[in-house]
Motif scaffolding. Structure first.
Motif, PDB file in Angstrom:
ATOM      1  N   MET A   1       0.847  -1.195   0.000  1.00 34.29           N
ATOM      2  CA  MET A   1       0.000   0.000   0.000  1.00 34.29           C
ATOM      3  C   MET A   1       0.880   1.242   0.000  1.00 34.29           C
ATOM      4  O   MET A   1       1.765   1.384   0.830  1.00 34.29           O
ATOM      5  CB  MET A   1      -0.921  -0.009   1.229  1.00 34.29           C
ATOM      6  CG  MET A   1      -1.725   1.264   1.415  1.00 34.29           C
ATOM      7  SD  MET A   1      -2.860   1.207   2.827  1.00 34.29           S
ATOM      8  CE  MET A   1      -4.171   0.225   2.124  1.00 34.29           C
ATOM      9  N   SER A   2       0.645   2.137  -0.933  1.00 32.72           N
ATOM     10  CA  SER A   2       1.407   3.372  -1.023  1.00 32.72           C
ATOM     11  C   SER A   2       0.817   4.426  -0.082  1.00 32.72           C
ATOM     12  O   SER A   2      -0.328   4.292   0.368  1.00 32.72           O
ATOM     13  CB  SER A   2       1.370   3.904  -2.456  1.00 32.72           C
ATOM     14  OG  SER A   2       0.057   4.370  -2.763  1.00 32.72           O
ATOM     15  N   PRO A   3       1.578   5.497   0.216  1.00 34.52           N
ATOM     16  CA  PRO A   3       0.999   6.576   1.021  1.00 34.52           C
ATOM     17  C   PRO A   3      -0.272   7.160   0.403  1.00 34.52           C
ATOM     18  O   PRO A   3      -1.224   7.483   1.134  1.00 34.52           O
ATOM     19  CB  PRO A   3       2.129   7.604   1.074  1.00 34.52           C
ATOM     20  CG  PRO A   3       3.372   6.782   0.960  1.00 34.52           C
ATOM     21  CD  PRO A   3       3.026   5.683  -0.002  1.00 34.52           C
ATOM     22  N   ASP A   8      -6.162   7.670   0.696  1.00 38.32           N
ATOM     23  CA  ASP A   8      -7.498   7.429   0.139  1.00 38.32           C
ATOM     24  C   ASP A   8      -8.332   6.560   1.079  1.00 38.32           C
ATOM     25  O   ASP A   8      -9.527   6.814   1.276  1.00 38.32           O
ATOM     26  CB  ASP A   8      -7.386   6.743  -1.226  1.00 38.32           C
ATOM     27  CG  ASP A   8      -6.916   7.691  -2.330  1.00 38.32           C
ATOM     28  OD1 ASP A   8      -7.003   8.923  -2.124  1.00 38.32           O
ATOM     29  OD2 ASP A   8      -6.468   7.189  -3.374  1.00 38.32           O
ATOM     30  N   ALA A   9      -7.700   5.543   1.665  1.00 36.00           N
ATOM     31  CA  ALA A   9      -8.419   4.656   2.584  1.00 36.00           C
ATOM     32  C   ALA A   9      -8.877   5.415   3.820  1.00 36.00           C
ATOM     33  O   ALA A   9     -10.005   5.226   4.297  1.00 36.00           O
ATOM     34  CB  ALA A   9      -7.523   3.483   2.978  1.00 36.00           C
ATOM     35  N   ILE A  10      -8.017   6.278   4.337  1.00 35.65           N
ATOM     36  CA  ILE A  10      -8.384   7.082   5.508  1.00 35.65           C
ATOM     37  C   ILE A  10      -9.520   8.031   5.158  1.00 35.65           C
ATOM     38  O   ILE A  10     -10.510   8.149   5.908  1.00 35.65           O
ATOM     39  CB  ILE A  10      -7.159   7.868   6.012  1.00 35.65           C
ATOM     40  CG1 ILE A  10      -6.106   6.919   6.585  1.00 35.65           C
ATOM     41  CG2 ILE A  10      -7.580   8.910   7.059  1.00 35.65           C
ATOM     42  CD1 ILE A  10      -4.763   7.577   6.862  1.00 35.65           C
ATOM     43  N   ARG A  11      -9.407   8.683   4.019  1.00 29.74           N
ATOM     44  CA  ARG A  11     -10.433   9.644   3.596  1.00 29.74           C
ATOM     45  C   ARG A  11     -11.791   8.965   3.462  1.00 29.74           C
ATOM     46  O   ARG A  11     -12.817   9.488   3.931  1.00 29.74           O
ATOM     47  CB  ARG A  11     -10.021  10.294   2.274  1.00 29.74           C
ATOM     48  CG  ARG A  11     -10.934  11.436   1.835  1.00 29.74           C
ATOM     49  CD  ARG A  11     -10.518  12.003   0.500  1.00 29.74           C
ATOM     50  NE  ARG A  11      -9.222  12.682   0.549  1.00 29.74           N
ATOM     51  CZ  ARG A  11      -8.098  12.206   0.017  1.00 29.74           C
ATOM     52  NH1 ARG A  11      -8.100  11.023  -0.597  1.00 29.74           N
ATOM     53  NH2 ARG A  11      -6.975  12.888   0.093  1.00 29.74           N
ATOM     54  N   CYS A  12     -11.826   7.795   2.842  1.00 33.14           N
ATOM     55  CA  CYS A  12     -13.093   7.079   2.644  1.00 33.14           C
ATOM     56  C   CYS A  12     -13.733   6.693   3.964  1.00 33.14           C
ATOM     57  O   CYS A  12     -14.954   6.801   4.131  1.00 33.14           O
ATOM     58  CB  CYS A  12     -12.853   5.828   1.798  1.00 33.14           C
ATOM     59  SG  CYS A  12     -12.498   6.173   0.059  1.00 33.14           S
TER      60      CYS A  12
END
Length: 203
Positions: A1-3, A8-12
């Motif tokens: 997983m890239s930064p 994106d995962a945190i934002r979602c």
């Protein structure tokens, strides 16, 4: 997983959250927590802020009095209860002053930054956020998402040698500090941390 993928995962996940969304970014010494936290804040943009655990280092005077100065950075050399109360305040209060650790001075500066009402996504970074040793597990309910940075031990060693050279230690001094302090902490946190929700691999 890239930064970028992590951001994106945190934002979602944060979209559906009520109030502030707290992300625990945990890793051993030298893994690049502060660097990744800053990168995530930049990727997430306005409303994101980093909150370092390192502001809760006990002062050297306290550690000397306790005979613990040579172990600075170990789990018991942090004011974990103070940090616990900060996380509660971040959940409940619009504006909270936070301490920051100044590595060049080896001292924590109280009220060195402010988490304001518009700071909704907080990247909380520290070595022991997932440590499964009392009292650290008490932090677990205060995080919405946990992230672990995985870095090979040899790469951590290389980074720490560079870090301590930057802060003025000779190669021999850096080697002694890493072998006597940093590496035991690395192995303790790697072996004793609970699994994270997400893992990002580096090095």
């Amino acid at each position: 997983m890239s930064p970028a993928d992590l951001a994106d995962a945190i934002r979602c996940r944060a979209v559906a959250a009520q109030g502030r969304y707290l992300v625990a970014l945990a890793a051993p010494p030298g893994a690049g927590k502060s660097t990744l936290a800053a990168e995530l804040v930049a990727l997430l943009g306005q409303g994101a802020k980093a909150v370092p655990m390192d502001g809760f280092h006990f002062d050297d005077a306290v550690l000397i009095a306790r005979g613990a100065r040579a172990r600075k950075g170990a789990p018991d050399t942090f004011d974990v209860r103070g940090f616990f109360h900060l996380l509660h305040r971040l959940r409940a209060e619009d504006e909270v002053a936070i301490p920051l650790f100044d590595r060049s001075l080896e001292i924590s500066r109280a009220g060195a930054d402010i988490v304001g009402p518009n700071d909704r996504i907080l990247i909380v970074e520290g070595n022991y956020l997932l440590l499964n040793e009392a009292p650290w597990p008490d932090l677990a309910p205060l995080f919405d998402l946990t992230v672990w940075i995985e870095v090979p031990e040899a790469e951590l060693d290389r980074r720490l040698m560079a870090r301590w050279a930057h802060y003025g230690k000779t190669p021999a001094e850096a080697r002694a500090w890493i072998d006597g302090n940093d590496m035991p902490n690395i192995r303790r946190v790697v072996a004793g941390s609970r699994p994270a929700d997400l893992v990002i691999r580096q090095g």
